[in-house]
Design an enzyme around this catalytic site. Structure first.
Site, PDB file in Angstrom:
ATOM      1  N   ASN A   7     -84.772 -17.734  69.480  1.00 15.23           N
ATOM      2  CA  ASN A   7     -85.649 -17.061  68.524  1.00 15.23           C
ATOM      3  C   ASN A   7     -87.056 -17.609  68.681  1.00 15.23           C
ATOM      4  O   ASN A   7     -87.253 -18.833  68.648  1.00 15.23           O
ATOM      5  CB  ASN A   7     -85.179 -17.304  67.088  1.00 15.23           C
ATOM      6  CG  ASN A   7     -83.898 -16.575  66.758  1.00 15.23           C
ATOM      7  OD1 ASN A   7     -83.474 -15.670  67.467  1.00 15.23           O
ATOM      8  ND2 ASN A   7     -83.267 -16.965  65.656  1.00 15.23           N
ATOM      9  N   GLN A   8     -88.021 -16.727  68.839  1.00 13.51           N
ATOM     10  CA  GLN A   8     -89.417 -17.146  68.947  1.00 13.51           C
ATOM     11  C   GLN A   8     -90.276 -16.391  67.923  1.00 13.51           C
ATOM     12  O   GLN A   8     -91.099 -15.539  68.270  1.00 13.51           O
ATOM     13  CB  GLN A   8     -89.922 -16.940  70.371  1.00 13.51           C
ATOM     14  CG  GLN A   8     -89.330 -17.895  71.378  1.00 13.51           C
ATOM     15  CD  GLN A   8     -89.565 -19.348  71.001  1.00 13.51           C
ATOM     16  OE1 GLN A   8     -90.686 -19.736  70.709  1.00 13.51           O
ATOM     17  NE2 GLN A   8     -88.496 -20.135  70.965  1.00 13.51           N
TER      18      GLN A   8
ATOM     19  N   ASP B 135     -79.294 -22.601  73.515  1.00 14.55           N
ATOM     20  CA  ASP B 135     -80.491 -22.553  72.695  1.00 14.55           C
ATOM     21  C   ASP B 135     -81.588 -23.304  73.445  1.00 14.55           C
ATOM     22  O   ASP B 135     -81.307 -24.111  74.337  1.00 14.55           O
ATOM     23  CB  ASP B 135     -80.194 -23.215  71.345  1.00 14.55           C
ATOM     24  CG  ASP B 135     -81.440 -23.424  70.518  1.00 14.55           C
ATOM     25  OD1 ASP B 135     -82.145 -22.443  70.243  1.00 14.55           O
ATOM     26  OD2 ASP B 135     -81.707 -24.591  70.163  1.00 14.55           O
TER      27      ASP B 135
ATOM     28  N   ASP C 114     -85.060 -24.848  71.956  1.00 16.81           N
ATOM     29  CA  ASP C 114     -85.675 -25.995  71.276  1.00 16.81           C
ATOM     30  C   ASP C 114     -84.616 -26.894  70.646  1.00 16.81           C
ATOM     31  O   ASP C 114     -83.763 -26.432  69.889  1.00 16.81           O
ATOM     32  CB  ASP C 114     -86.644 -25.508  70.194  1.00 16.81           C
ATOM     33  CG  ASP C 114     -87.726 -24.605  70.761  1.00 16.81           C
ATOM     34  OD1 ASP C 114     -88.029 -24.747  71.964  1.00 16.81           O
ATOM     35  OD2 ASP C 114     -88.246 -23.753  70.023  1.00 16.81           O
TER      36      ASP C 114
END
Length: 629
Positions: free
Chosen positions: A293-294, A250, A252
Site C-alpha cells: 500500500n502506498q 510486504d 516497508d
C-alpha cells in the site's frame, strides 16, 4: 508463424569445450541446445524455421539436414563474416512477410509461446521483446516500460541512470516485417542499433514480462547450471503453462526498513538480509512479488513517478547483490477523503488496497500463480488479513511493526524474526520434519478411539515448538486429519502477577491446565485467558471448544512437565536447539517486546535457573526428540 534462430555464435568464453563445436550444438542432457529449441517450436506448431549459421555452421547443417526427421522444415543461411544479431536477418526480407519469432541459438528456454504470441497480437505493435529480471542487471541491457507495457526506453549496459528497474531483454522477439525498414547494410545489433531507431521513429515496441526459464550458457558456470536445471526438470516446471507457487512480500518493515510514510528515494534502505533471502527464492521454483500500500500518493506526499523511482532504487540495490523480484505491485489509493492536501484522483475505495486482494489476484493472473501453495510475509496484521483473504499461508515477521498495529484481530500461520528466516523455513525448513511427520501421521491415522489423539509438544523457550506444531497441523490436515492447536501460553500469569521466587511451574497454572483440558475432552466449552506475547499480559477471555477434531496438539514450554497432561497424551515430542542459537532467538524475541539488552540478559540468566533445568528434565518423557538446528 515462422521462426528464425540465430546460430552463428562462437562461445569463446567456454574455452576448449567449444573449440571444435559451434556454440548452439553444445549438449544439454545429451542433446544440442539447438535441438531443444526446435522441439519447443514444433510443440507449438511452428515448423517453418530459418537457422542462420556462422562459426562451424556446416556441423549444424549436417546434423539437422532439412529438418524432416525432427518434424520441421529447416532453411539455412551461412554468414561469410559476422553481421551481428540483426544484420544477418536482412537477407530474409523477402521471406519473412508476416510477423516472425526470433530466438538466439545459445540459450536454453521453455516458454509458453502461445501466450507470448497472444500478447503480441493483442498489442498490435511492430515488435514484442521477451523481458525478465535477472541477477546481473548492472551489466545487462534493460527495458523501460509504461503502464501498457510499451517500451519507452532501452538502457544499454554502459548508459544507465543511478537507479533503474531490473527488466532485461532476454533475446527472444516477435517482430513485424516493418523491422526490415530499420536494418542497415552490414553489421548491426537489434538492441544497440535497430530497436532504439524504431523507438525514435515512434514505432510501437512492447515488453512481455515473464518469469519463465531462459538462460544462456555462455560461461562454464552457466552451462553447469543449465545442465543441472534440465536434469532436475526445473526448466520445464517454470513454463507459464504450469502454475507456480509464490511468496508475496510486504515492502516497508519486511524488505526495507520501516519509515513512516516513506515518500522520497533517499529514505529507502533495504534490510541487510533481504537480498540473500531473495536470491534463494529466485533459485527455487517460487516466484517473488512485492505487494504494498502506498497511500503517500493519495496523501499528495509524492506522485506515481516517485514511487516508481523508489522501487527502481530497491531493484538496483538488490541487483547489485545478485538478487531480484519478479514484479512489484503497489496501491496508490486511500479511501478517507476531506483532507486539504490530498490528491482527489486517488482518494477512492478500491480492491487493490490491502487487506483487499486485488494486487495478489493481479500477480496470479499475470504469472499463473498457484495461490493454494503460496505465502504472504509481512509485518502487520493488515498483511496477515490480506493473506487470509487471498487463501495464502501467512507469516508475521517481528521486523518493522512486528504485528503491533493490532488493526485486525487475526493470527498468522507462523511468526519469524525476519523475512530471511521465513524464506529459509518456506524453502527448506519443512524438509527436516518430513520423516517424523510421516511416522506421526501413521500413528494418528491408526487411532480409532472416540477421544482425540493428543500430541504434546514441549521444550525450552525459543526452541521451535510453535513452528513445528504449525507445520504438523498443516501436514495432518493435508492428509485428511482434522486438527487444532492449544497454546499453553494462555495459561501463563501476566507479567504483573509474577513474583521473583516463581519457577516455570508457578508461572504456568498447572492445575487450571489439567482442569480445562478435562472439560474440553468432555465436550464442554471453556473460557480461557488470551495471553498477548508482546505486552506479556492477559488481554481478554476467549471461548475454546473441541469440534470432533481427530487430533489435538498441545504446545508450550511445560507441556511434558505436567503429569496430568502426560497421562492424557498419546504422543510426546520434545523440541531442542543449540543453546547459542536459542540465546540469539531469546534476545531477538525480547527486543521485539521492547526490553533493553541488560534486562534481556538478566531475564535469560534467571530462566536458565528457574526454568531451563526443569524443562530439560522433562525430555526423558518424550517419544520423539526433534532438533531445530
Amino acid at each position: 508463424m515462422k521462426a528464425v534462430i540465430l546460430a552463428g555464435g562462437r562461445g569463446e568464453r567456454l574455452g576448449s569445450l567449444i573449440k571444435d563445436v559451434p556454440k548452439p550444438m553444445i549438449e544439454i542432457g545429451g542433446k544440442p541446445v539447438l535441438e531443444h529449441q526446435i522441439e519447443l517450436l514444433r510443440s507449438y506448431g511452428i515448423t517453418d524455421i530459418y537457422i542462420l549459421t556462422g562459426y562451424l555452421g556446416h556441423m549444424i547443417k549436417n546434423y539437422f539436414g532439412d529438418g524432416k526427421s525432427f518434424g520441421v522444415m529447416l532453411s539455412f543461411q551461412q554468414e561469410e563474416k559476422p553481421l551481428g544479431t540483426s544484420g544477418c536477418i536482412r537477407a530474409l526480407k523477402n521471406e519473412l512477410i508476416e510477423d516472425f519469432l526470433v530466438l538466439y541459438g545459445d540459450v536454453m528456454l521453455d516458454l509458453d509461446i502461445d501466450a507470448f504470441i497472444n500478447f503480441h497480437n493483442s498489442k498490435g505493435g511492430s515488435g514484442t521483446l521477451f523481458a525478465h529480471p535477472n541477477d546481473h542487471p548492472y551489466d545487462s541491457d534493460l527495458l523501460v516500460l509504461d503502464e501498457d507495457k510499451r517500451i519507452v526506453d532501452i538502457l544499454l549496459k554502459d548508459s544507465k541512470p543511478e537507479y533503474y528497474s531490473n527488466l532485461a531483454s532476454a533475446a527472444v522477439y516477435i517482430l513485424s516485417p516493418r523491422v526490415f525498414e530499420y536494418l542497415p547494410e552490414g553489421t548491426s545489433d537489434f538492441v544497440k542499433d535497430v530497436f532504439p531507431k524504431m523507438l525514435h521513429n515512434a514505432e510501437r515496441l512492447y515488453g512481455y514480462k515473464s518469469a519463465e526459464y531462459i538462460k544462456d550458457m555462455g560461461t562454464m558456470d552457466r552451462l553447469e547450471k543449465v545442465n543441472e536445471d534440465f536434469l532436475t526438470g526445473r526448466i520445464k516446471r517454470l513454463s507459464k503453462k504450469n502454475s507456480r507457487p509464490a511468496i508475496f512480500f510486504d515492502r516497508d518493515g519486511t524488505l526495507v526498513k520501516e519509515v513512516a510514510l516513506l515518500h522520497t528515494v533517499e529514505e529507502l534502505e533495504i534490510f541487510p538480509f533481504a537480498a540473500g533471502a531473495l536470491k534463494k527464492v529466485s533459485e527455487s521454483d517460487f516466484l517473488s512479488f512485492i505487494i504494498t500500500n502506498q497511500p503517500v500518493v493519495a496523501r499528495n506526499l509524492c506522485d506515481i513517478s516517485t514511487v516508481k523511482l523508489i522501487h527502481n532504487k530497491l531493484e538496483t540495490l538488490l541487483g547489485d547483490q545478485g538478487a531480484y523480484l519478479n514484479d512489484v505491485y503497489f496501491c496508490p489509493h486511500h479511501p478517507d477523503k476531506g483532507y486539504p492536501e490530498e490528491n482527489p484522483l486517488y482518494k477512492i475505495d478500491c480492491d487493490c488496497r490491502k487487506p483487499g486482494t486485488g494486487m495478489v489476484e493481479k500477480a496470479a493472473d499475470d504469472y499463473n500463480v498457484d495461490l493454494k501453495s503460496s505465502w504472504l510475509i509481512g509485518d502487520t496484521t493488515t498483511d496477515i488479513q490480506t493473506g487470509i483473504n487471498a487463501g495464502l499461508k501467512t507469516v508475521l515477521v517481528r521486523s518493522g511493526r512486528g504485528g503491533k498495529d493490532k488493526k485486525y484481530d487475526v493470527l498468522p500461520d507462523y511468526v519469524f524474526d525476519n523475512m530471511a528466516d521465513a524464506v529459509d523455513y518456506i524453502l527448506y525448513g519443512t524438509k527436516k520434519y518430513e520423516t517424523v511427520g510421516e511416522s506421526i501421521l501413521d500413528k494418528v491415522s491408526a487411532n480409532h478411539k472416540e477421544n482425540p489423539f493428543i500430541i504434546t509438544v514441549g521444550g525450552p523457550a525459543r526452541s521451535g515448538k510453535s513452528i513445528f506444531s504449525a507445520w504438523l497441523k498443516d501436514h495432518l490436515q493435508r492428509n485428511g486429519i482434522s486438527c487444532t492447536i492449544i497454546d499453553l501460553d494462555n495459561w501463563l500469569l501476566g507479567v504483573e502477577q509474577r513474583q521473583v521466587h516463581m519457577t516455570v511451574r508457578d508461572r504456568f497454572k498447572y492445575p487450571d491446565i489439567e482442569d480445562d483440558l478435562n472439560r474440553l475432552l468432555k465436550g464442554e466449552k471453556v473460557l480461557i485467558n488470551h495471553y498477548d506475547p508482546y505486552s506479556r499480559v492477559i488481554t481478554d477471555k476467549q471461548a475454546l471448544s473441541l469440534n470432533d477434531e481427530k487430533c489435538v496438539i498441545v504446545v508450550g514450554v511445560p507441556a511434558l512437565d505436567i503429569a496430568a497432561l502426560r497421562k492424557r497424551s498419546s504422543l510426546m515430542i520434545y523440541m531442542e536447539v543449540d543453546e547459542t542459537r536459542r540465546k540469539d532467538r531469546f534476545l531477538s524475541f525480547y527486543q521485539w517486546k521492547g526490553l533493553e539488552a541488560g534486562s534481556i540478559a538478566e531475564l535469560y540468566e534467571t530462566r536458565m535457573k528457574d526454568e531451563y533445568p526443569i524443562i530439560e528434565g522433562s525430555k526423558r518423557y518424550a517419544d520423539y526428540v526433534i532438533s531445530d538446528n
